[in-house]
Design a protein around this motif. Structure first.
Motif, PDB file in Angstrom:
ATOM      1  N   GLU A  22      12.985   7.306  -5.928  1.00 27.92           N
ATOM      2  CA  GLU A  22      12.894   5.946  -5.393  1.00 27.92           C
ATOM      3  C   GLU A  22      14.004   5.059  -5.946  1.00 27.92           C
ATOM      4  O   GLU A  22      14.593   4.258  -5.221  1.00 27.92           O
ATOM      5  N   MET A  62       7.343   0.480  -8.957  1.00 29.74           N
ATOM      6  CA  MET A  62       6.469   1.208  -8.039  1.00 29.74           C
ATOM      7  C   MET A  62       5.279   0.347  -7.606  1.00 29.74           C
ATOM      8  O   MET A  62       4.843   0.414  -6.454  1.00 29.74           O
ATOM      9  N   LEU A  65       6.652  -1.997  -5.020  1.00 31.49           N
ATOM     10  CA  LEU A  65       6.850  -1.290  -3.754  1.00 31.49           C
ATOM     11  C   LEU A  65       5.509  -1.012  -3.073  1.00 31.49           C
ATOM     12  O   LEU A  65       5.415  -1.056  -1.843  1.00 31.49           O
ATOM     13  N   HIS A  66       4.482  -0.744  -3.866  1.00 27.27           N
ATOM     14  CA  HIS A  66       3.151  -0.526  -3.296  1.00 27.27           C
ATOM     15  C   HIS A  66       2.647  -1.797  -2.609  1.00 27.27           C
ATOM     16  O   HIS A  66       1.986  -1.727  -1.572  1.00 27.27           O
ATOM     17  N   LYS A  69       4.660  -1.987   0.819  1.00 27.66           N
ATOM     18  CA  LYS A  69       4.504  -0.927   1.827  1.00 27.66           C
ATOM     19  C   LYS A  69       3.576  -1.354   2.963  1.00 27.66           C
ATOM     20  O   LYS A  69       2.465  -1.806   2.716  1.00 27.66           O
ATOM     21  N   SER A  92       3.851   8.358   4.928  1.00 32.16           N
ATOM     22  CA  SER A  92       4.152   7.824   3.596  1.00 32.16           C
ATOM     23  C   SER A  92       5.652   7.712   3.334  1.00 32.16           C
ATOM     24  O   SER A  92       6.100   6.781   2.659  1.00 32.16           O
ATOM     25  N   LYS A  93       6.426   8.627   3.873  1.00 34.43           N
ATOM     26  CA  LYS A  93       7.872   8.584   3.652  1.00 34.43           C
ATOM     27  C   LYS A  93       8.494   7.359   4.332  1.00 34.43           C
ATOM     28  O   LYS A  93       9.348   6.684   3.765  1.00 34.43           O
ATOM     29  N   MET A  96       7.658   4.140   2.410  1.00 34.92           N
ATOM     30  CA  MET A  96       8.541   3.917   1.264  1.00 34.92           C
ATOM     31  C   MET A  96       9.914   3.446   1.726  1.00 34.92           C
ATOM     32  O   MET A  96      10.509   2.548   1.125  1.00 34.92           O
TER      33      MET A  96
END
Length: 156
Positions: A22, A62, A65-66, A69, A92-93, A96
């Motif tokens: 990431e 992270m 980013l969560h 998303k 999921s890809k 992200m």
């Protein structure tokens, strides 16, 4: 005629400092005109400003980013000569990818003077569920919720 085998997926490069794909992808997104060292310095400085501990700063990134998303997006679907905006689930890809892209674009739209300060402040805003990237996610979710009447017509 269908292909016999699917396309080969390229592995995303891991970051040498954090050893996380990431962070490597964020560096590649921030990079302009092939200046990867400059982009890496921007990202690393922003993450160092979050926390001096690398593991903690990665966890904070992270978590941000969560919060960015999206869970659904709008796809345009033509049916009977008319175009409909149909909400669809996202893998999921792609979640992200969208989160990283929105984080970078929201950070670069900010008014601060230095890029690492912009990125740092946008990550802090994402951690507290505000800022440009979270606003963009909320806009996508609002559109998906408004067009949920057409969700029966999405492709299986």
């Amino acid at each position: 005629m269908a292909r016999k085998c699917g396309a080969v997926k390229l592995r995303s490069c891991c970051d040498p400092l954090f050893e996380a794909p990431e962070v490597g992808r964020l560096v590649n997104l921030v990079m302009v005109s092939g200046k990867k060292t400059v982009a890496a310095r921007i990202v690393y400085t922003a993450l160092a400003m979050l926390s001096p501990d690398r593991r903690r700063s990665y966890e904070l990134l992270m978590q941000a980013l969560h919060n960015i998303k999206p869970s659904a997006e709008i796809r345009t679907r033509r049916m009977g000569g008319a175009s409909y905006r149909v909400p669809a689930e996202i893998c999921s890809k792609r979640r992200m990818s969208l989160a990283l892209r929105w984080l970078k674009s929201a950070a670069m739209r900010r008014r601060e003077r230095y890029a690492h300060v912009r990125l740092y402040n946008e990550i802090l805003d994402a951690l507290s569920r505000r800022g440009g990237a979270v606003r963009q996610r909320d806009e996508v979710h609002r559109l998906a919720h408004a067009n949920r009447a057409f969700s029966h017509s999405r492709r299986g």
